[in-house]
Scaffold this active site. Structure first.
Site, PDB file in Angstrom:
ATOM      1  N   ASP A  20       0.242  -4.107   5.988  1.00 47.59           N
ATOM      2  CA  ASP A  20      -0.595  -3.641   7.101  1.00 47.59           C
ATOM      3  C   ASP A  20      -2.041  -4.071   6.872  1.00 47.59           C
ATOM      4  OD1 ASP A  20       1.753  -2.424   7.722  1.00 47.59           O
ATOM      5  OD2 ASP A  20       0.997  -0.376   7.678  1.00 47.59           O
ATOM      6  N   HIS A  59       1.255   3.955   2.061  1.00 47.92           N
ATOM      7  CA  HIS A  59       1.681   4.735   3.222  1.00 47.92           C
ATOM      8  C   HIS A  59       3.197   4.899   3.205  1.00 47.92           C
ATOM      9  CE1 HIS A  59      -2.277   3.923   5.616  1.00 47.92           C
ATOM     10  NE2 HIS A  59      -2.392   4.878   4.731  1.00 47.92           N
ATOM     11  N   HIS A  75       0.854  -1.189   0.000  1.00 46.83           N
ATOM     12  CA  HIS A  75       0.000   0.000   0.000  1.00 46.83           C
ATOM     13  C   HIS A  75       0.890   1.239   0.000  1.00 46.83           C
ATOM     14  CE1 HIS A  75       0.907  -0.568   4.270  1.00 46.83           C
ATOM     15  NE2 HIS A  75       0.535   0.680   4.483  1.00 46.83           N
ATOM     16  N   HIS A 102      -6.882  -2.384   5.109  1.00 45.30           N
ATOM     17  CA  HIS A 102      -6.183  -1.277   5.747  1.00 45.30           C
ATOM     18  C   HIS A 102      -6.977   0.001   5.473  1.00 45.30           C
ATOM     19  CE1 HIS A 102      -2.947   0.308   7.984  1.00 45.30           C
ATOM     20  NE2 HIS A 102      -2.309   0.909   6.988  1.00 45.30           N
ATOM     21  N   HIS A 162       5.944  -5.066  11.769  1.00 44.29           N
ATOM     22  CA  HIS A 162       5.325  -3.743  11.889  1.00 44.29           C
ATOM     23  C   HIS A 162       5.071  -3.398  13.361  1.00 44.29           C
ATOM     24  CE1 HIS A 162       2.663  -0.320  10.780  1.00 44.29           C
ATOM     25  NE2 HIS A 162       3.435  -0.325   9.691  1.00 44.29           N
ATOM     26  N   ASP A 166       5.714   4.778   5.200  1.00 49.68           N
ATOM     27  CA  ASP A 166       6.672   3.844   5.793  1.00 49.68           C
ATOM     28  C   ASP A 166       6.832   2.568   4.978  1.00 49.68           C
ATOM     29  OD1 ASP A 166       3.965   3.456   6.715  1.00 49.68           O
ATOM     30  OD2 ASP A 166       4.703   1.952   8.118  1.00 49.68           O
ATOM     31  N   HIS A 167       6.093   2.471   3.877  1.00 51.28           N
ATOM     32  CA  HIS A 167       6.210   1.298   2.999  1.00 51.28           C
ATOM     33  C   HIS A 167       6.752   1.642   1.611  1.00 51.28           C
ATOM     34  CE1 HIS A 167       3.925  -1.604   5.601  1.00 51.28           C
ATOM     35  NE2 HIS A 167       3.602  -0.447   6.148  1.00 51.28           N
TER      36      HIS A 167
END
Length: 311
Positions: free
Chosen positions: A210, A62, A60, A138, A268, A64-65
């Protein structure tokens, strides 16, 4: 050989010891990256995975990914890469992923393709394995990925072939193992089923990114050799997990248990548990009969064949 290296195991906020999400997988020399958080390129150097990856699977969008994508692409370019790189992402991600590839006006000197993959679709199709996308839950468009190997040939019973059936060693063995019926010099006909056992399952590695616990993960991870599942919180914070669309360690373990997975990697991890990681492992162990562990950054594991103990 399947080797999995956990490059980043932190939640949204990195810590001194844990980087944002990234998992490297090497299958018989084919190298993949699942998510690419900030600093992933340095983690790859630090933990010796090399930069031979051919496919990046994004769960996805976000930060942090995905914020490690510009640095990784530019480093690959600075090292005179020529081989193509394919980036796969969930529905609606192509424009944003393309912008990350070309961040600050950089145009890589090697081919980069970006494609969207929907839940239930095959992201990568190879003769010996597939990488399939599956539905996750998510706060944005998201998918998980399952690397699923094809069944392997059954074991060839050399002792029976030679001692009982009198088949001399040689090309006939290979033909039988390949599923071909043979005729011996004395006229006898031998079917492959007489000396070849049933097909043996390949390996299955599943990465959720996530997500809340979902039935699609249970289905994708059925009998998985390794399930890498979101375990951001302890169950005492389950309300927070629901609000932010993450899972607790107990919930991840319950998914793994229902799927009858063999091993569960908890990832995570919220920065609030920086000194309490063992509590997540303990919580998961109470709900899962297999091996549950919370890997450190840089931890490397091998995924054996399901019947490895029978070798």
């Amino acid at each position: 050989m399947i080797r999995v290296t956990f490059l980043g195991t932190s939640g949204a906020v990195p810590t001194v010891s844990r980087a944002p999400s990234a998992v490297h997988l090497n299958r018989e020399g084919d190298e993949f990256l699942f998510d690419c958080g900030e600093g992933t390129q340095r983690q790859m150097m630090r933990f010796g995975t090399g930069f031979g990856l051919s496919h990046l699977f994004v769960s996805h969008l976000h930060g942090d990914h995905v914020l490690g994508i510009p640095g990784l692409v530019q480093s690959l370019d600075f090292n005179d890469r020529e081989e193509p790189l394919a980036i796969h992402g969930p529905p609606g991600s192509k424009r944003h992923l393309t912008e990350l590839v070309h961040a600050v006006g950089h145009d890589p000197g090697f081919p980069v393709t970006v494609r969207e993959v929907r839940p239930g679709a095959v992201a990568l199709d190879r003769e010996e394995y597939e990488v399939r996308a599956f539905e996750t839950n998510h706060r944005t468009s998201s998918v998980g990925y399952a690397l699923v190997e094809a069944d392997r040939k059954g074991r060839f019973d050399r002792e029976k072939a030679e001692a009982e059936l009198g088949i001399p060693p040689g090309p006939a063995y290979g033909r039988l193992h390949a599923g071909e019926t043979i005729e011996l010099d004395d006229g006898r006909v031998v079917d492959p089923e007489e000396v070849v056992g049933p097909p043996r399952p390949g390996r299955r590695v599943v990465y959720t990114g996530d997500t809340r616990p979902v039935e699609a993960t249970v289905e994708a991870a059925e009998n998985a050799d390794l399930l890498v599942h979101d375990a951001t919180f302890l169950h005492e914070a389950v309300d927070r997990a629901r609000k932010t669309a993450h899972s607790t360690a107990r919930e991840a373990a319950e998914v793994a248990d229902r799927a009858e997975a063999k091993r569960l990697a908890l990832t995570h991890l919220s920065s609030r548990y920086a000194g309490r990681a063992h509590e997540l492992e303990r919580e998961a162990a109470e709900a899962f009969d297999g091996e549950a562990f919370l890997p450190d950054d840089g931890e490397e594991i091998e995924v054996p064949f399901p019947d490895a103990d029978d070798e």
